[in-house]
Enzyme design. Structure first.
Site, PDB file in Angstrom:
ATOM      1  N   ASN A 149       9.161 -13.362  -4.885  1.00  0.00           N
ATOM      2  CA  ASN A 149       9.274 -12.177  -5.743  1.00  0.00           C
ATOM      3  C   ASN A 149      10.743 -12.042  -6.157  1.00  0.00           C
ATOM      4  O   ASN A 149      11.593 -11.756  -5.313  1.00  0.00           O
ATOM      5  CB  ASN A 149       8.800 -10.947  -4.960  1.00  0.00           C
ATOM      6  CG  ASN A 149       8.908  -9.653  -5.757  1.00  0.00           C
ATOM      7  OD1 ASN A 149       9.626  -9.588  -6.749  1.00  0.00           O
ATOM      8  ND2 ASN A 149       8.210  -8.631  -5.307  1.00  0.00           N
TER       9      ASN A 149
ATOM     10  N   CYS B  85      11.453  -3.809  -9.764  1.00  0.00           N
ATOM     11  CA  CYS B  85      10.655  -4.951 -10.250  1.00  0.00           C
ATOM     12  C   CYS B  85      10.076  -4.722 -11.644  1.00  0.00           C
ATOM     13  O   CYS B  85       9.565  -5.655 -12.262  1.00  0.00           O
ATOM     14  CB  CYS B  85       9.543  -5.290  -9.268  1.00  0.00           C
ATOM     15  SG  CYS B  85      10.149  -5.705  -7.629  1.00  0.00           S
TER      16      CYS B  85
ATOM     17  N   HIS C 263       4.007  -9.280 -12.909  1.00  0.00           N
ATOM     18  CA  HIS C 263       5.150  -9.372 -11.990  1.00  0.00           C
ATOM     19  C   HIS C 263       4.710 -10.148 -10.758  1.00  0.00           C
ATOM     20  O   HIS C 263       3.674  -9.851 -10.142  1.00  0.00           O
ATOM     21  CB  HIS C 263       5.616  -7.965 -11.608  1.00  0.00           C
ATOM     22  CG  HIS C 263       6.492  -7.943 -10.408  1.00  0.00           C
ATOM     23  ND1 HIS C 263       7.586  -8.772 -10.281  1.00  0.00           N
ATOM     24  CD2 HIS C 263       6.435  -7.211  -9.272  1.00  0.00           C
ATOM     25  CE1 HIS C 263       8.159  -8.551  -9.113  1.00  0.00           C
ATOM     26  NE2 HIS C 263       7.486  -7.612  -8.481  1.00  0.00           N
TER      27      HIS C 263
HETATM   28  N1  COA Z   1       4.895 -12.673   9.412  1.00  0.00           N
HETATM   29  C1  COA Z   1       3.933 -12.429  10.314  1.00  0.00           C
HETATM   30  N2  COA Z   1       3.377 -11.228  10.492  1.00  0.00           N
HETATM   31  C2  COA Z   1       3.814 -10.231   9.704  1.00  0.00           C
HETATM   32  C3  COA Z   1       4.805 -10.421   8.733  1.00  0.00           C
HETATM   33  C4  COA Z   1       5.357 -11.700   8.604  1.00  0.00           C
HETATM   34  N3  COA Z   1       6.314 -12.000   7.698  1.00  0.00           N
HETATM   35  N4  COA Z   1       5.008  -9.253   8.095  1.00  0.00           N
HETATM   36  C5  COA Z   1       4.178  -8.354   8.642  1.00  0.00           C
HETATM   37  N5  COA Z   1       3.457  -8.955   9.624  1.00  0.00           N
HETATM   38  C6  COA Z   1       2.450  -8.377  10.495  1.00  0.00           C
HETATM   39  C7  COA Z   1       2.551  -6.864  10.580  1.00  0.00           C
HETATM   40  O1  COA Z   1       3.522  -6.499  11.548  1.00  0.00           O
HETATM   41  C8  COA Z   1       1.163  -6.490  10.999  1.00  0.00           C
HETATM   42  O2  COA Z   1       1.025  -6.686  12.367  1.00  0.00           O
HETATM   43  P1  COA Z   1       0.140  -5.649  13.234  1.00  0.00           P
HETATM   44  O3  COA Z   1      -1.239  -5.751  12.694  1.00  0.00           O
HETATM   45  O4  COA Z   1       0.312  -6.166  14.615  1.00  0.00           O
HETATM   46  O5  COA Z   1       0.759  -4.300  13.001  1.00  0.00           O
HETATM   47  C9  COA Z   1       0.291  -7.544  10.303  1.00  0.00           C
HETATM   48  O6  COA Z   1       1.163  -8.627   9.941  1.00  0.00           O
HETATM   49  C10 COA Z   1      -0.331  -7.023   9.040  1.00  0.00           C
HETATM   50  O7  COA Z   1       0.679  -6.361   8.319  1.00  0.00           O
HETATM   51  P2  COA Z   1       0.359  -5.650   6.993  1.00  0.00           P
HETATM   52  O8  COA Z   1       1.572  -4.941   6.465  1.00  0.00           O
HETATM   53  O9  COA Z   1      -0.912  -4.871   7.152  1.00  0.00           O
HETATM   54  O10 COA Z   1       0.070  -6.931   6.102  1.00  0.00           O
HETATM   55  P3  COA Z   1      -0.439  -6.996   4.645  1.00  0.00           P
HETATM   56  O11 COA Z   1      -1.634  -7.813   4.587  1.00  0.00           O
HETATM   57  O12 COA Z   1      -0.449  -5.651   3.993  1.00  0.00           O
HETATM   58  O13 COA Z   1       0.725  -7.837   3.958  1.00  0.00           O
HETATM   59  C11 COA Z   1       2.626  -7.581   2.606  1.00  0.00           C
HETATM   60  C12 COA Z   1       2.048  -7.360   3.968  1.00  0.00           C
HETATM   61  C13 COA Z   1       4.051  -7.046   2.559  1.00  0.00           C
HETATM   62  C14 COA Z   1       2.651  -9.067   2.304  1.00  0.00           C
HETATM   63  C15 COA Z   1       1.737  -6.880   1.571  1.00  0.00           C
HETATM   64  O14 COA Z   1       1.510  -5.549   1.962  1.00  0.00           O
HETATM   65  C16 COA Z   1       2.335  -6.886   0.223  1.00  0.00           C
HETATM   66  O15 COA Z   1       2.488  -7.934  -0.373  1.00  0.00           O
HETATM   67  N6  COA Z   1       2.632  -5.718  -0.330  1.00  0.00           N
HETATM   68  C17 COA Z   1       3.238  -5.621  -1.616  1.00  0.00           C
HETATM   69  C18 COA Z   1       4.652  -5.996  -1.467  1.00  0.00           C
HETATM   70  C19 COA Z   1       5.265  -6.284  -2.771  1.00  0.00           C
HETATM   71  O16 COA Z   1       4.781  -7.077  -3.498  1.00  0.00           O
HETATM   72  N7  COA Z   1       6.340  -5.580  -3.065  1.00  0.00           N
HETATM   73  C20 COA Z   1       7.038  -5.714  -4.222  1.00  0.00           C
HETATM   74  C21 COA Z   1       6.318  -4.966  -5.252  1.00  0.00           C
HETATM   75  S1  COA Z   1       7.365  -4.557  -6.500  1.00  0.00           S
END
Ligand code: COA
Length: 333
Positions: free
Chosen positions: A284, A112, A254
């Site tokens: 993204n 990214c 980004h």
């Molecule tokens: N729909 C519903 N629930 C989901 C889900 C989805 N698409 N994806 C994950 N969950 C669930 C998880 O399983 C977890 O459940 P649990 O509490 O029972 O274990 C819960 O939601 C919370 O997950 P978590 O990973 O803690 O969520 P989060 O608030 O951290 O959000 C992301 C997850 C991926 C959206 C977030 O971490 C993020 O945006 N990270 C950066 C990713 C990114 O931008 N990457 C590219 C960078 S270059």
């Protein structure tokens, strides 16, 4: 007079097919409400079967060349996580399909952060005198590497491409790339990875698990690292340009997650109304994300000539970067 790489044209393209959150929720255990609230994404664009990264890259590249009113460049740089093939690079194909002949052409693999890494090498080539003009393209077909059963990645990424033409000019001109700050930390390589398909797996002698052929990401750790590194790189660029945070008109980060953008902006002290956001429409798009956001902002009145623009990105590797320029009076196609 101080030689600089100056932005002369911008092009952007997304494939026509839109996949809404509701459509994903029909096959995955997720919901429109979860995706919107945790990421800010409402929809993403997905390539049709048979479309590859070079197809989007050629389209965006042609638009940028037209916007810059040029039919020649000395160098083509394609930043991508999703090359047409593991070998060879995608850039030579793109260059020849654009009618650019036998110019130098290479790929950048910084996930990214790819567009900012590409901008950096293009700037270095121009400032050193190695090139007079460079086409930098960020192009991705993430739909080709996402595990359709993985709700944690499938909801986030989309396909698209954006491109800029840079030519030699003066540092005082609007559009001059004023600074680029880049970094990496390979100790965090496992945060964003496709485990299989490279020499590590192929020479392991072990059978390939299908899941390992897909993109995977440790979202929570990526989130924390992205905030820290994007803020740090942005501060480094501000310090070197001598710009105050108050003087930044547009923060174009980004487009990973609206909460990442909001947190970085808040920590820097950039007001929310100066933060460019288009991930609600495209998700993204990795290396294509910054040029797509710039094009969207420029076309919708959210970015005007003369405004001070601060760019920042974070991606797999892990890698990060930031840059700064005064927005030029250019065409955007
Ligand atoms: N729909 C519903 N629930 C989901 C889900 C989805 N698409 N994806 C994950 N969950 C669930 C998880 O399983 C977890 O459940 P649990 O509490 O029972 O274990 C819960 O939601 C919370 O997950 P978590 O990973 O803690 O969520 P989060 O608030 O951290 O959000 C992301 C997850 C991926 C959206 C977030 O971490 C993020 O945006 N990270 C950066 C990713 C990114 O931008 N990457 C590219 C960078 S270059």
């Amino acid at each position: 007079m101080s030689r600089a790489a100056v932005l002369r044209g911008l092009g952007a393209v997304v494939p026509p097919r839109v996949v809404t959150n509701d459509e994903l929720a029909q096959r995955l255990d997720t919901s429109d409400a979860w995706i919107r609230s945790r990421t800010g994404i409402a929809q993403r664009h997905v390539s049709a079967p048979g479309t590859a990264t070079s197809d989007l890259a050629v389209d965006a590249g042609a638009r940028a060349l037209k916007a810059a009113d040029r039919d020649h460049v000395d160098l083509v740089v394609v930043a991508t996580t999703t090359p047409d093939h593991p070998c060879p690079a995608t850039a030579p194909t793109v260059a020849s399909r654009l009618g650019l002949g036998t110019v130098a052409a290479y790929d950048i693999a910084a996930v990214c952060t790819g567009f900012l890494y590409g901008l950096s090498t293009a700037t270095a080539a121009i400032v050193s005198g190695m090139a007079e003009s460079v086409l930098v393209i960020g192009a991705e077909t993430y739909s080709s590497i996402l595990n359709p059963n993985d709700r944690t990645t499938s909801v986030i990424f989309g396909d698209g491409a954006g491109a800029v033409v840079l030519t030699a000019g003066d540092r005082d001109e609007p559009g001059a790339v004023l600074e680029v700050d880049l970094g990496s930390d390979g100790t965090l390589a496992e945060l964003i990875m496709i485990p299989a398909g490279g020499s590590r797996q192929r020479l392991s002698g072990l059978p390939v698990s299908p899941d390992d052929t897909y993109f995977r990401m440790d979202g929570k750790r990526v989130f924390r690292s992205a905030v820290e590194r994007m803020e740090g790189a942005a501060r480094a660029v501000l310090e070197r340009t001598g710009w105050t945070v108050d003087s930044v008109d547009r923060f174009v980060g980004h487009q990973a997650n609206v909460r990442i953008l909001a947190t970085v902006a808040e920590q820097l002290g950039v007001p929310r109304d100066r933060v460019v956001v288009n991930l609600d429409k495209v998700g993204n798009t990795s290396a294509a994300s910054i040029p797509l956001a710039l094009a969207d902002a420029a076309n919708s009145g959210g970015l005007a000539a003369g405004e001070r623009v601060l760019l920042a990105a974070f991606g797999g590797g892990v890698t990060w970067g930031a840059s700064a320029l005064v927005w030029p009076d250019i065409s955007v196609f």
